[in-house]
Design a protein around this motif. Structure first.
Motif, PDB file in Angstrom:
ATOM      1  N   VAL A  59     -27.901 -23.900 -15.976  1.00 11.36           N
ATOM      2  CA  VAL A  59     -27.779 -22.430 -15.964  1.00 11.36           C
ATOM      3  C   VAL A  59     -26.961 -21.931 -17.154  1.00 11.36           C
ATOM      4  N   GLY A  60     -25.896 -22.633 -17.522  1.00 14.40           N
ATOM      5  CA  GLY A  60     -25.130 -22.283 -18.719  1.00 14.40           C
ATOM      6  C   GLY A  60     -24.202 -21.096 -18.564  1.00 14.40           C
ATOM      7  N   ILE A  61     -23.469 -21.048 -17.453  1.00 14.64           N
ATOM      8  CA  ILE A  61     -22.524 -19.940 -17.234  1.00 14.64           C
ATOM      9  C   ILE A  61     -21.459 -19.883 -18.334  1.00 14.64           C
ATOM     10  N   ASN A  62     -21.132 -21.032 -18.915  1.00 11.54           N
ATOM     11  CA  ASN A  62     -20.106 -21.058 -19.973  1.00 11.54           C
ATOM     12  C   ASN A  62     -20.459 -20.160 -21.154  1.00 11.54           C
ATOM     13  N   LEU A  63     -21.752 -19.917 -21.359  1.00 10.98           N
ATOM     14  CA  LEU A  63     -22.177 -19.120 -22.509  1.00 10.98           C
ATOM     15  C   LEU A  63     -21.882 -17.633 -22.329  1.00 10.98           C
ATOM     16  N   ILE A  64     -21.628 -17.199 -21.108  1.00 13.81           N
ATOM     17  CA  ILE A  64     -21.302 -15.788 -20.888  1.00 13.81           C
ATOM     18  C   ILE A  64     -20.037 -15.412 -21.645  1.00 13.81           C
ATOM     19  N   GLU A  65     -19.006 -16.212 -21.465  1.00 20.96           N
ATOM     20  CA  GLU A  65     -17.756 -15.939 -22.183  1.00 20.96           C
ATOM     21  C   GLU A  65     -17.920 -16.163 -23.680  1.00 20.96           C
ATOM     22  N   GLU A  66     -18.689 -17.194 -24.055  1.00 17.62           N
ATOM     23  CA  GLU A  66     -18.910 -17.473 -25.478  1.00 17.62           C
ATOM     24  C   GLU A  66     -19.621 -16.300 -26.153  1.00 17.62           C
ATOM     25  N   GLY A  76     -24.726 -10.633 -19.708  1.00 16.24           N
ATOM     26  CA  GLY A  76     -25.200 -10.842 -18.354  1.00 16.24           C
ATOM     27  C   GLY A  76     -25.858 -12.196 -18.201  1.00 16.24           C
ATOM     28  N   LEU A  77     -26.449 -12.398 -17.027  1.00 17.56           N
ATOM     29  CA  LEU A  77     -27.184 -13.628 -16.728  1.00 17.56           C
ATOM     30  C   LEU A  77     -28.595 -13.262 -16.306  1.00 17.56           C
ATOM     31  N   SER A  78     -29.587 -13.836 -16.982  1.00 22.26           N
ATOM     32  CA  SER A  78     -30.978 -13.756 -16.563  1.00 22.26           C
ATOM     33  C   SER A  78     -31.286 -15.082 -15.887  1.00 22.26           C
ATOM     34  N   ASP A  79     -31.411 -15.035 -14.566  1.00 22.48           N
ATOM     35  CA  ASP A  79     -31.434 -16.271 -13.789  1.00 22.48           C
ATOM     36  C   ASP A  79     -32.799 -16.555 -13.188  1.00 22.48           C
ATOM     37  N   SER A  92     -18.277 -13.693 -11.204  1.00 27.17           N
ATOM     38  CA  SER A  92     -16.866 -14.086 -11.170  1.00 27.17           C
ATOM     39  C   SER A  92     -16.330 -14.386 -12.565  1.00 27.17           C
ATOM     40  N   LYS A  93     -17.230 -14.736 -13.494  1.00 25.07           N
ATOM     41  CA  LYS A  93     -16.823 -15.024 -14.876  1.00 25.07           C
ATOM     42  C   LYS A  93     -16.965 -13.805 -15.783  1.00 25.07           C
ATOM     43  N   GLY A  94     -17.236 -12.647 -15.173  1.00 17.30           N
ATOM     44  CA  GLY A  94     -17.228 -11.410 -15.950  1.00 17.30           C
ATOM     45  C   GLY A  94     -18.572 -10.910 -16.419  1.00 17.30           C
ATOM     46  N   ALA A  95     -19.681 -11.427 -15.874  1.00 20.69           N
ATOM     47  CA  ALA A  95     -20.993 -10.927 -16.261  1.00 20.69           C
ATOM     48  C   ALA A  95     -21.118  -9.446 -15.915  1.00 20.69           C
ATOM     49  N   SER A  96     -21.629  -8.655 -16.853  1.00 25.65           N
ATOM     50  CA  SER A  96     -21.777  -7.216 -16.635  1.00 25.65           C
ATOM     51  C   SER A  96     -23.125  -6.867 -16.009  1.00 25.65           C
ATOM     52  N   ASP A 130     -20.230  -5.985  -5.074  1.00 24.70           N
ATOM     53  CA  ASP A 130     -19.360  -4.831  -4.827  1.00 24.70           C
ATOM     54  C   ASP A 130     -17.954  -5.270  -4.440  1.00 24.70           C
ATOM     55  N   LYS A 131     -17.847  -6.340  -3.658  1.00 26.12           N
ATOM     56  CA  LYS A 131     -16.533  -6.844  -3.266  1.00 26.12           C
ATOM     57  C   LYS A 131     -15.788  -7.403  -4.474  1.00 26.12           C
ATOM     58  N   PHE A 132     -16.517  -8.109  -5.354  1.00 26.92           N
ATOM     59  CA  PHE A 132     -15.913  -8.615  -6.581  1.00 26.92           C
ATOM     60  C   PHE A 132     -15.384  -7.459  -7.416  1.00 26.92           C
ATOM     61  N   HIS A 133     -16.156  -6.368  -7.464  1.00 32.55           N
ATOM     62  CA  HIS A 133     -15.761  -5.217  -8.264  1.00 32.55           C
ATOM     63  C   HIS A 133     -14.458  -4.614  -7.748  1.00 32.55           C
ATOM     64  N   ILE A 134     -14.338  -4.520  -6.419  1.00 33.46           N
ATOM     65  CA  ILE A 134     -13.111  -3.987  -5.826  1.00 33.46           C
ATOM     66  C   ILE A 134     -11.913  -4.840  -6.221  1.00 33.46           C
ATOM     67  N   MET A 135     -12.070  -6.170  -6.107  1.00 28.43           N
ATOM     68  CA  MET A 135     -10.960  -7.067  -6.446  1.00 28.43           C
ATOM     69  C   MET A 135     -10.623  -7.008  -7.928  1.00 28.43           C
ATOM     70  N   LYS A 136     -11.655  -6.966  -8.773  1.00 27.96           N
ATOM     71  CA  LYS A 136     -11.427  -6.923 -10.217  1.00 27.96           C
ATOM     72  C   LYS A 136     -10.772  -5.621 -10.643  1.00 27.96           C
ATOM     73  N   SER A 137     -11.107  -4.533  -9.943  1.00 28.38           N
ATOM     74  CA  SER A 137     -10.593  -3.206 -10.307  1.00 28.38           C
ATOM     75  C   SER A 137      -9.185  -2.950  -9.782  1.00 28.38           C
ATOM     76  N   ASN A 138      -8.669  -3.864  -8.997  1.00 28.26           N
ATOM     77  CA  ASN A 138      -7.342  -3.669  -8.398  1.00 28.26           C
ATOM     78  C   ASN A 138      -6.467  -4.900  -8.618  1.00 28.26           C
TER      79      ASN A 138
END
Length: 217
Positions: A59-66, A76-79, A92-96, A130-138
């Motif tokens: 899947v290559g999630i590491n490339l999101i940050e790269e 983002g991720l096209s999965d 969780s790794k910040g994909a928009s 949505d739950k991730f967004h709440i945690m990230k925003s606070n």
């Protein structure tokens, strides 16, 4: 790599989403720079592996940050895994953005079915997003949290207590103490200050020892 197509897209001046499935980094650089030169201000890149289905180890999630660090744009991720786990991990790794395939049921006819998730899985993924967004925003501040949880600290903290009932006049030694809830008594860090002191009254082991129980010079 279709630059005539990219040029036509650039003429619209609309945001452009680029999926990078079969591209080398150098090719992504070329496409990205081409769009920037054409004054496209809103570009997003998707990490994508063009295998159907994509196994989790590709899947290559590491490339999101790269990609985010390299291009400074939303990533983002096209999965095509047919599993919601990559999308959850990507968020969780910040994909928009997340792009994936959906099938009404896992036995639906079509070449993309085994690369797709179901409507129920999409709903679960959206709820988690949505739950991730709440945690990230606070974000939390530990000092503020500690201040807010002061009552809980007293309730669940621990204080010095005698291991057995002691009579007035007993000289206090380290072996006589244990720790019990709540945390509104004498703290363990203050133990050295009371060792060698005498009790000025009888003290039971089922109650926290208080500074008023001890002879103070």
């Amino acid at each position: 790599n279709n630059f005539s197509f990219l040029e036509k897209l650039s003429e619209t001046k609309k945001p452009i989403l680029i999926s990078t499935g079969m591209s080398r980094i150098s090719e992504i650089d070329e496409a990205f720079n081409f769009l920037c030169k054409n004054k496209i201000e809103e570009i997003a890149l998707f990490q994508c592996t063009s295998e159907y289905p994509t196994s989790l180890n590709k899947v290559g999630i590491n490339l999101i940050e790269e990609f985010r660090n390299r291009y400074n744009v939303p990533v983002g991720l096209s999965d095509h895994s047919g599993d919601i786990a990559p999308s959850i991990y990507a968020i969780s790794k910040g994909a928009s953005l997340i792009e994936l395939h959906i099938a009404l049921h896992p036995y639906q006819f079509g070449p993309d079915t085994n690369s797709s998730i179901t409507p129920d899985e999409l709903k679960s993924l959206s709820i988690l997003r949505d739950k991730f967004h709440i945690m990230k925003s606070n974000p939390s501040d530990k000092d503020d949290s500690a201040k807010r949880l002061k009552k809980m600290t007293k309730l669940f903290g621990k204080s010095l207590c005698l291991t057995q009932d002691m009579q007035k006049g007993t000289v206090l030694t380290k072996e006589m103490f244990t720790l019990k809830k709540p945390g509104n008594g004498i703290k363990e860090k203050d133990l050295p200050n009371i060792l060698g002191k005498k009790l000025i009254r009888d003290v039971q082991s089922n109650k926290l020892i208080k500074i008023e129980d001890i002879e103070i010079d």
